[in-house]
Motif scaffolding. Structure first.
Motif, mmCIF file in Angstrom:
data_model
loop_
_atom_site.group_PDB
_atom_site.id
_atom_site.type_symbol
_atom_site.label_atom_id
_atom_site.label_comp_id
_atom_site.label_asym_id
_atom_site.label_seq_id
_atom_site.Cartn_x
_atom_site.Cartn_y
_atom_site.Cartn_z
ATOM 1 N N ASP A 1 -2.340 2.810 -5.069
ATOM 2 C CA ASP A 1 -2.139 1.794 -6.106
ATOM 3 C C ASP A 1 -3.152 0.673 -5.892
ATOM 4 N N GLY B 1 -0.099 4.275 -1.562
ATOM 5 C CA GLY B 1 -1.332 3.729 -1.017
ATOM 6 C C GLY B 1 -2.486 3.693 -1.997
ATOM 7 N N THR C 1 -0.485 0.105 6.982
ATOM 8 C CA THR C 1 -0.382 -0.768 5.815
ATOM 9 C C THR C 1 0.768 -1.745 6.000
ATOM 10 N N TYR D 1 3.912 -7.317 -3.361
ATOM 11 C CA TYR D 1 2.996 -6.176 -3.404
ATOM 12 C C TYR D 1 2.980 -5.295 -2.157
ATOM 13 N N VAL E 1 -7.518 1.687 0.702
ATOM 14 C CA VAL E 1 -6.712 2.644 -0.064
ATOM 15 C C VAL E 1 -6.209 3.791 0.809
ATOM 16 N N ALA F 1 -1.901 -3.074 -6.132
ATOM 17 C CA ALA F 1 -1.200 -3.560 -4.942
ATOM 18 C C ALA F 1 -2.181 -3.765 -3.791
ATOM 19 N N ARG F 2 -3.110 -2.835 -3.630
ATOM 20 C CA ARG F 2 -4.101 -2.954 -2.561
ATOM 21 C C ARG F 2 -4.989 -4.185 -2.767
ATOM 22 N N ALA G 1 2.325 -1.157 -1.864
ATOM 23 C CA ALA G 1 1.145 -0.663 -1.147
ATOM 24 C C ALA G 1 1.542 0.352 -0.079
#
Length: 248
Positions: A240, A238, A192, A230, A185, A243-244, A234
């Motif tokens: 979310d 970050g 990412t 996704y 996260v 999505a992660r 992400a």
């Protein structure tokens, strides 16, 4: 069209989901009481994660030795330092916490601790290969993309020979892989994006590989679909967790 023959082997136990890091102590205790935790050097952004992992292990009575000397593209010298630390502390199990370099270093250490010579003596092209003496490996990934937490590969570099190669042996499969989306996260947007696109790259090259199989085609196409849906979210948000979770 006649379906081609193929083999599939995946012995790693995967524990997936938010909050699963809390199971690290329970998992490690199955393999021993003396643990080597392998990570990159501690920086403020990672201090809380490292502290938490150590506390989870200690709460289960695990003695933790922390090797925080991992570098990108780990070298044989780095592996040797970690292996010496493990030998001096009678380590019984190795935990790789971090990205691909941390997990690859953990695997190479698990070999060097239990075999004569250097980990380089056991790269895939060598006559000598890792044996069942290899220490148990636990993988805890904190990025997407590397796949090291579910493979039998450890990439290492030998600066003296100016050569990069890999150990490739079934004894390097992690016994358990803990995939906790909460650990990514706080990964910055740039990392990412780059590690997330690494997922796409691995999936794409798998799909176009002439030696692929119906199984690898299926998983590769699904991975590509997940990244397309996704990864942008992400990167943008970050925190979310949905999505992660998909990108983990």
């Amino acid at each position: 069209m006649k379906m081609k023959k193929f083999n599939y082997y995946q012995p790693t136990e995967i524990r997936f989901g938010t909050g699963r890091l809390e199971e690290l102590g329970e998992v490690v205790a199955r393999f021993g009481q003396n643990c080597l935790l392998v990570t990159v050097p501690e920086i403020p952004e990672l201090s809380e994660l490292f502290r938490r992992a150590k506390n989870i292990l200690k709460d289960k009575g695990i003695n933790v030795v922390h090797f925080d000397g991992v570098i990108p593209n780990p070298t044989v010298e780095v592996v040797a330092k970690g292996a010496n630390l493990a030998k001096n502390n009678q380590v019984e199990v190795v935990v790789g916490l971090g990205g691909g370099s941390s997990m690859d270093t953990a695997k190479a250490i698990a070999v060097e601790v239990t075999h004569p010579g250097s980990c380089w003596d056991y790269i895939f092209s060598s006559e000598s290969q890792p044996t069942e003496k290899t220490l148990p490996i636990i993988a805890v990934p904190t990025t997407s993309g590397t796949g090291s937490h579910v493979t039998q590969v450890a990439v290492v570099t030998n600066p003296q020979e100016k050569y990069k190669s890999a150990l490739f042996n079934n004894h390097l499969y992690p016994r358990v892989s803990i995939v906790d989306p909460e650990l990514v996260v706080t990964l910055p947007p740039h990392f990412t994006a780059t590690t997330g696109f690494d997922v796409f790259a691995h999936a794409f090259e798998s799909y176009i590989n002439p030696h692929g199989s119906p199984y690898t085609d299926m998983t590769a196409l699904e991975a590509i679909r997940i990244v397309a849906r996704y990864l942008p979210q992400a990167v943008k948000v970050g925190s979310d967790i949905e999505a992660r979770t998909w990108m983990a």
